[in-house]
Design a protein around this motif. Sequence first.
Motif, PDB file in Angstrom:
ATOM      1  N   HIS A 150       0.819  -1.220   0.000  1.00 31.88           N
ATOM      2  CA  HIS A 150       0.000   0.000   0.000  1.00 31.88           C
ATOM      3  C   HIS A 150       0.853   1.269   0.000  1.00 31.88           C
ATOM      4  N   ILE A 151       0.153   2.410  -0.114  1.00 30.02           N
ATOM      5  CA  ILE A 151       0.782   3.721   0.015  1.00 30.02           C
ATOM      6  C   ILE A 151       1.101   3.948   1.494  1.00 30.02           C
ATOM      7  N   HIS A 170      -3.696   4.340  -7.245  1.00 36.01           N
ATOM      8  CA  HIS A 170      -3.767   3.257  -6.252  1.00 36.01           C
ATOM      9  C   HIS A 170      -5.079   3.348  -5.468  1.00 36.01           C
ATOM     10  N   CYS A 221      -8.031   0.734  -4.278  1.00 36.37           N
ATOM     11  CA  CYS A 221      -7.785   0.221  -2.930  1.00 36.37           C
ATOM     12  C   CYS A 221      -8.689   0.873  -1.885  1.00 36.37           C
ATOM     13  N   CYS A 267      -6.682   2.089   1.464  1.00 35.07           N
ATOM     14  CA  CYS A 267      -5.981   3.382   1.434  1.00 35.07           C
ATOM     15  C   CYS A 267      -6.973   4.533   1.288  1.00 35.07           C
TER      16      CYS A 267
HETATM   17 ZN    ZN Z   1      -3.806   0.579  -0.536  1.00 33.80          ZN
END
Ligand code: ZN
Length: 218
Positions: free
Chosen positions: A5-6, A30, A34, A37
Amino acid sequence: MIKHHISDKLLMAYSAGTLPEAFNLVVATHISLCDECRARLAGFDCVGGAVLEQRIAPAALSSGALSATLEKIKRGGGSTAPGAPVRAARGDTVLPGPLRSYVGGGLEQVQWRSIGGGVRQAILPTSRNASARLLHIPAGTAVPDHGHRGLELTLVLQGAFVDETDRFARGDVEIADEDMEHTPVAEAGADCICLAATDAPLKFRALLPRLAQPFFRI
Ligand code: ZN
Ligand code: ZN
């Protein structure tokens, strides 16, 4: 299943509007894939708003963060950082909404250019303090071994790649910095398509990619 993930640090910077456009694009893309996130980002956006509502002395915030937050409120809030692409509905095509607006459509719209070894790239139009590109790496092919002079974010859109650290598949982001050297290899099976953003040229070990890199702005 997204595994990589970020980071909090990047999400906070995205929320505050302090990232270069190329990194904004990776984060926005992203997030469009996602839920986890997106939820964390909503938390940071709330914190940013709450800080202002409580009228904490502006001196407690950096002037940049304050003006970025004010700018965001002026534009109607939300978590779209300045320079960030418009969020679009989630799609199940290879290019998620935020990227489609940069490419002007889907994959068939991408203007690929060969950079050798079967790898192709398309540089996306962003502000020049960092660059963003789509990479097309044929199944089973390696990107030359390299280190980093700054930050590199790589988001997988199709297929998967493996490097010294782990395996990255659609939606996964690899965050690489000065301390990391790696040789990403596209998995056998499907060609790997990635979105990569860097704020400094890569450090290639081999001579050939080193000679070529000014031409490809990589
Ligand atoms: Zn993520
Ligand atoms: Zn790298």
